[in-house]
Design an enzyme around this catalytic site. Structure first.
Site, PDB file in Angstrom:
ATOM      1  N   CYS A  24       2.925  37.654  31.835  1.00 22.88           N
ATOM      2  CA  CYS A  24       3.893  36.560  31.669  1.00 22.88           C
ATOM      3  C   CYS A  24       4.596  36.721  30.330  1.00 22.88           C
ATOM      4  O   CYS A  24       3.957  36.732  29.265  1.00 22.88           O
ATOM      5  CB  CYS A  24       3.181  35.219  31.744  1.00 22.88           C
ATOM      6  SG  CYS A  24       4.243  33.809  31.384  1.00 22.88           S
ATOM      7  N   LYS A  35       0.860  -1.193   0.000  1.00 20.94           N
ATOM      8  CA  LYS A  35       0.000   0.000   0.000  1.00 20.94           C
ATOM      9  C   LYS A  35       0.894   1.240   0.000  1.00 20.94           C
ATOM     10  O   LYS A  35       1.462   1.610   1.025  1.00 20.94           O
ATOM     11  CB  LYS A  35      -0.928  -0.003   1.216  1.00 20.94           C
ATOM     12  CG  LYS A  35      -1.972   1.100   1.185  1.00 20.94           C
ATOM     13  CD  LYS A  35      -2.945   0.961   2.351  1.00 20.94           C
ATOM     14  CE  LYS A  35      -4.020   2.029   2.276  1.00 20.94           C
ATOM     15  NZ  LYS A  35      -3.488   3.398   2.391  1.00 20.94           N
ATOM     16  N   LYS A  79      -6.185  -8.191  -2.779  1.00 31.58           N
ATOM     17  CA  LYS A  79      -7.204  -8.098  -3.825  1.00 31.58           C
ATOM     18  C   LYS A  79      -7.552  -9.489  -4.348  1.00 31.58           C
ATOM     19  O   LYS A  79      -6.655 -10.316  -4.559  1.00 31.58           O
ATOM     20  CB  LYS A  79      -6.701  -7.244  -4.999  1.00 31.58           C
ATOM     21  CG  LYS A  79      -6.377  -5.806  -4.638  1.00 31.58           C
ATOM     22  CD  LYS A  79      -5.835  -5.045  -5.852  1.00 31.58           C
ATOM     23  CE  LYS A  79      -5.499  -3.615  -5.497  1.00 31.58           C
ATOM     24  NZ  LYS A  79      -4.928  -2.866  -6.662  1.00 31.58           N
TER      25      LYS A  79
END
Length: 681
Positions: free
Chosen positions: A438, A126, A297
């Site tokens: 901050c 794949k 397949k």
């Protein structure tokens, strides 16, 4: 990190309906990011888990299945603006996924039961890339298109013709459409990211995203430079090449001169499938290209026809997805960083390990609850995975390897940047610094404001913001628009050209549409999408500031939590003063996208950069005209830029555009194009 799903049997109908709707929206958003923007939000295994959960719920509660559910549509991208649409003669389907050998065995049993006998299978790797259809007429390549939504794709013919492995002429003069995968070899990916980092550009997350982003370019020269490759594996018209099996089709493709992967194997038993999967699970890193699984397949094409397909997937094929690759490493430190909203996030620093082709030595630990739940301690040996080649994540702690004197990690009680006391706000898991002064928060807020998806001030990255803060030249976002040339020239590594470029980018950002400004303000819970929805509704920043929680929450896609956050933000004296200062600086506070844009315009959907001095008007006027015609005007040149319009005294942007192969126009070419568009558009 995946949530714990409630067992389906414990769900009420109302609970199921709500969870299905949430999953459908979440998976749709993930799909848009993955397929359309080539920028995945989550790892593959997280998407797959949510998708599997949605399939399960919709099977149990079919009354809540909607036509636009991700389970009812082929995955893929919408057609990109600027690329012509192509209607596929036969749908380009996705593959169903399984994630264990047990699930694969179940698929084999269903297939065997339907056919009435044990089928022969063709196994293929794949390929981790982008699906493409190639049409040959009389042996000549005449069209190439992406999958798109499965029915309609994008015409990428010119781009595909730059890929050397794809022949423009077959060895026989036949007419056929074949399908395959465009991918980027690992070596090309490494070279590309190295160059992008050298150019100051964000590297691609993985080869699949790089391939997709490279193929879907409007500038063919960019695609050519990316060194893509391809494998062909399917045709919907096997009669055209006289084959009766999938393995035979691959052989014919190769004989026609088409690129095929030669690792396919015809087998007859599940034991053979198991062996093939084991073989390539261990060998995947040695391959020159990325794979993320094995495709099984049915080999006989007439058996494929007998099995048929659903609206989304063929029943005669299945994809076995590899589990996340893991490595062992040791946690050496836990660092805490402060974000723009004050959230303090822990990060594990580990011994460097090779994982999915890259070196990894840091992984987010998300929040204190996550850290405590996993009981991660400095000195622990842990498993690390990087599913999808994207986000490193610690899997589990190997308790047997834990040193005897290893102590429970103490969560900090004070901000690592400003040393203010940290708090847990109601309903939140995050540890938060609520000190508005901050310095770490201010730095992150300013960097966010200047970022590409917000005000897009090219040249104002984290390093420059840090310099400006230390010099006390900026204190908030409004002060960015008061920067002076003399101030910038006093900074380290700032020369006249870089100062001019930065001031130009700051000026250009003033003309952005309201949604960019709203997103750039960094209001908690207001992302780019929410900012656009709110801007579309209220049209001006002042109208948003005056809106109630009910007004904002009434917008589809904006809940009460986001609405409350917006209202609380604009109630603060700091926000009220900021609106005044931004207005005084000339920053646009109006939604600009109400113009009816002609989608047939040459400029529609293109990313365009303006540089240099224009003789026939200002850059601001040119920017407005381009935006009215559907263009996205940006302040910096990148590989994604479609067009640079260069006036007199164009500088580094012109040099960079030429180096990247971006199309360049002078002012006269732009004027002529404007005339062709017509002033009434």
């Amino acid at each position: 990190m995946l949530p714990e799903f409630t067992p389906v049997n414990n769900l009420t109908t109302q609970m199921a309906q709500q969870e299905i709707a949430t999953l459908q929206k979440r998976l749709t958003d993930y799909g848009v990011a993955y397929y359309e923007e080539d920028a995945p939000l989550v790892e593959d295994y997280i998407y797959d888990a949510f998708y599997a959960r949605l399939v399960l719920l919709e099977a149990q509660f079919p009354q809540f299945v909607t036509p636009d559910s991700p389970t009812q549509n082929v995955g893929g991208a919408k057609v990109k603006s600027g690329l012509a649409k192509v209607v596929h003669p036969a749908p380009m389907l996705s593959l169903g996924d399984v994630f264990s050998l047990e699930e694969l065995q179940e698929w084999d049993e269903r297939t065997t039961k339907t056919l009435g006998f044990q089928s022969e299978y063709n196994l293929e790797l794949k390929i981790d890339g982008l699906a493409v259809a190639l049409t040959y007429v009389d042996g000549k390549l005449v069209q190439a298109s992406t999958r798109g939504n499965g029915s309609i794709g994008e015409d990428v013919t010119a781009n595909v013709k730059t890929i050397r492995s794809i022949p423009q002429t077959l060895t026989e003069p036949i007419t056929i459409e074949v399908r395959g995968e465009i991918y980027m070899p690992k070596s090309s990916f490494a070279t590309l990211n190295k160059q992008r980092e050298a150019d100051g550009l964000e590297p691609f997350a993985n080869p699949r995203n790089a391939a997709a982003g490279s193929l879907r370019q409007l500038n063919v020269a960019i695609t050519k430079k990316r060194e893509l490759s391809a494998f062909v594996y399917y045709t919907a018209d096997p009669d055209a090449i006289g084959v009766t099996t999938q393995s035979g089709a691959l052989e014919r493709f190769a004989a026609l001169g088409l690129p095929t992967d030669d690792h396919n194997r015809v087998i007859a038993t599940m034991a053979d499938i198991d062996a093939y999967i084991a073989e390539y699970t261990s060998q995947r890193e040695r391959l020159a290209y990325g794979i993320d699984g094995v495709v099984v397949k049915v080999n006989q094409l007439d058996n494929q026809l007998d099995l048929g397909h659903t609206v989304k997937i063929p029943r005669w094929a299945i994809a076995y997805k590899f589990p996340p690759e893991e490595a062992l490493t040791v946690v050496r430190d836990i660092e805490w960083t402060v974000g723009r909203t004050g959230a303090v996030t822990p990060t594990a620093v580990m011994d460097p390990v090779q994982l999915a082709g890259t070196t990894v030595q840091r992984a987010s630990l998300h929040n204190p609850d996550y850290l405590n739940a996993k009981d991660i301690r400095i000195g622990d040996t842990v498993t690390l995975h990087k599913a999808g080649d994207i986000i490193p994540e610690i899997g589990q702690v190997l308790l047997a390897e834990r040193p005897a004197n290893n102590q429970v990690y103490d969560i900090p009680t004070f901000c690592p940047a400003c040393h203010s006391e940290l708090v847990h706000l109601d309903g939140e898991v995050a540890l938060r610094c609520i000190n508005p002064f901050c310095v770490a928060q201010i730095q992150e807020k300013l960097t966010h404001f200047a970022s590409r998806n917000a005000m897009n001030i090219d040249g104002m990255g984290p390093r420059v913001v840090s310099q400006l803060l230390k010099a006390n030249y900026i204190q908030d976002v409004a002060s960015i628009y008061r920067l002076q040339e003399t101030q910038l020239l006093s900074l380290d590594k700032f020369k006249e050209k870089s100062v001019t470029n930065l001031l130009s980018a700051i000026t250009t950002s003033k003309s952005n549409s309201l949604e960019r400004l709203l997103f750039g303000l960094g209001i908690r819970m207001v992302g780019a999408k929410a900012a656009r929805l709110i801007a579309e509704k209220f049209k001006t920043l002042q109208a948003i500031a005056d809106a109630s929680v009910i007004d904002i929450a009434s917008i589809a896609g904006i809940g009460e939590t986001i609405a409350l956050s917006v209202v609380q933000y604009f109630k603060t004296p700091e926000a009220k003063q900021l609106l005044i200062e931004l207005q005084e600086a000339g920053v646009n506070q109006t939604y600009l996208s109400d113009v009816i844009v002609d989608e047939t315009s040459f400029f529609y959907g293109k990313k365009i950069v303006l540089t240099g001095k224009l003789e026939k008007g200002s850059r601001t006027e040119a920017t407005k005209w381009l935006q009215d015609h559907g263009a996205q005007v940006t302040g910096s040149v990148s590989a994604k830029t479609d067009l640079l319009i260069a006036g007199e005294d164009a500088g580094s942007k012109l040099d960079k555009a030429n180096a990247l192969g971006v199309t360049v126009w002078d002012e006269q070419a732009f004027i002529e194009a404007q005339a062709k568009e017509g002033t009434d558009k």
